[in-house]
Design an enzyme around this catalytic site. Structure first.
Site, PDB file in Angstrom:
ATOM      1  N   CYS A  64      12.070   7.003   1.381  1.00 24.87           N
ATOM      2  CA  CYS A  64      11.018   7.664   2.166  1.00 24.87           C
ATOM      3  C   CYS A  64      10.401   6.755   3.230  1.00 24.87           C
ATOM      4  O   CYS A  64       9.677   7.231   4.090  1.00 24.87           O
ATOM      5  CB  CYS A  64       9.930   8.215   1.242  1.00 24.87           C
ATOM      6  SG  CYS A  64       8.886   6.963   0.465  1.00 24.87           S
ATOM      7  N   HIS A 101      -7.793   3.879  -0.108  1.00 25.51           N
ATOM      8  CA  HIS A 101      -6.701   4.834   0.062  1.00 25.51           C
ATOM      9  C   HIS A 101      -5.401   4.064  -0.125  1.00 25.51           C
ATOM     10  O   HIS A 101      -5.181   3.032   0.513  1.00 25.51           O
ATOM     11  CB  HIS A 101      -6.746   5.456   1.466  1.00 25.51           C
ATOM     12  CG  HIS A 101      -5.530   6.260   1.797  1.00 25.51           C
ATOM     13  ND1 HIS A 101      -5.294   7.499   1.252  1.00 25.51           N
ATOM     14  CD2 HIS A 101      -4.477   5.988   2.596  1.00 25.51           C
ATOM     15  CE1 HIS A 101      -4.134   7.963   1.720  1.00 25.51           C
ATOM     16  NE2 HIS A 101      -3.629   7.053   2.545  1.00 25.51           N
ATOM     17  N   ARG A 117       6.688  10.396  -7.781  1.00 23.93           N
ATOM     18  CA  ARG A 117       6.911   9.374  -6.751  1.00 23.93           C
ATOM     19  C   ARG A 117       5.562   9.024  -6.144  1.00 23.93           C
ATOM     20  O   ARG A 117       4.977   9.795  -5.399  1.00 23.93           O
ATOM     21  CB  ARG A 117       7.850   9.888  -5.653  1.00 23.93           C
ATOM     22  CG  ARG A 117       7.963   8.914  -4.470  1.00 23.93           C
ATOM     23  CD  ARG A 117       9.024   9.348  -3.453  1.00 23.93           C
ATOM     24  NE  ARG A 117       8.829  10.683  -2.934  1.00 23.93           N
ATOM     25  CZ  ARG A 117       8.204  10.982  -1.781  1.00 23.93           C
ATOM     26  NH1 ARG A 117       7.701  10.027  -1.026  1.00 23.93           N
ATOM     27  NH2 ARG A 117       8.091  12.237  -1.394  1.00 23.93           N
ATOM     28  N   CYS A 119       4.010   7.274  -3.485  1.00 23.97           N
ATOM     29  CA  CYS A 119       4.401   6.801  -2.158  1.00 23.97           C
ATOM     30  C   CYS A 119       3.205   6.023  -1.602  1.00 23.97           C
ATOM     31  O   CYS A 119       2.190   6.612  -1.229  1.00 23.97           O
ATOM     32  CB  CYS A 119       4.742   8.019  -1.305  1.00 23.97           C
ATOM     33  SG  CYS A 119       5.318   7.633   0.335  1.00 23.97           S
TER      34      CYS A 119
END
Length: 149
Positions: A64, A101, A117, A119
């Site tokens: 990704c 974040h 996942r 990410c």
């Protein structure tokens, strides 16, 4: 028990990109993060608070463009929030103590490892090599880090 939190000193030490990602909820460009291709054993901690987030043994290549993990090293250190930005519904991942974040979690991860996942933006992470974990106060997590040597 260690209290992980955001401090003015930690925020002042961030690069512009780290601040933009962790404090303003931005996303680094895919394929550019310093931890994307890291295959060394160790853990990834919040760049702001230092709280342990992910183990190298749970990192995998998802294709990704961002570091991907199957699970947090300490589930209580990761908060998941609904994110309706950009016309889509996603699940944002933030550090619990530092409120940084980190990225997003999706349900398209390896099924044999739970199917998730995580990410994660490299800019939100600091890598602690296995050899330094004990000295930096992360010895309790050594059993979750695969020794690849």
């Amino acid at each position: 028990m260690i209290q992980y939190r955001k401090t003015p000193e930690a925020l002042a030490a961030l690069s512009a990109e780290q601040y933009r990602v962790t404090q303003e909820g931005a996303t680094e460009r895919p394929g550019t993060g310093q931890h994307l291709d890291n295959k060394e054993p160790g853990i990834y901690v919040d760049i702001v608070s230092g709280e342990p987030l992910f183990a190298s043994s749970d990192k995998y290549e998802s294709g990704c463009g961002w570091p991907s993990f199957t699970k947090p090293i300490e589930p209580a250190n990761v908060n998941q929030l609904r994110d309706d930005s950009f016309g889509m519904v996603r699940t944002e991942v933030r550090s619990a103590g530092g409120d940084s974040h980190l990225g997003h979690v999706f349900d398209d991860g390896p099924q044999d490892r739970g199917g998730l996942r995580y990410c994660i933006n490299s800019a939100s992470l600091r890598f602690v090599p296995r050899a330094d974990m004990e000295a930096e106060g992360y010895g309790a997590y050594l059993d979750q880090v695969e020794d690849l040597a």
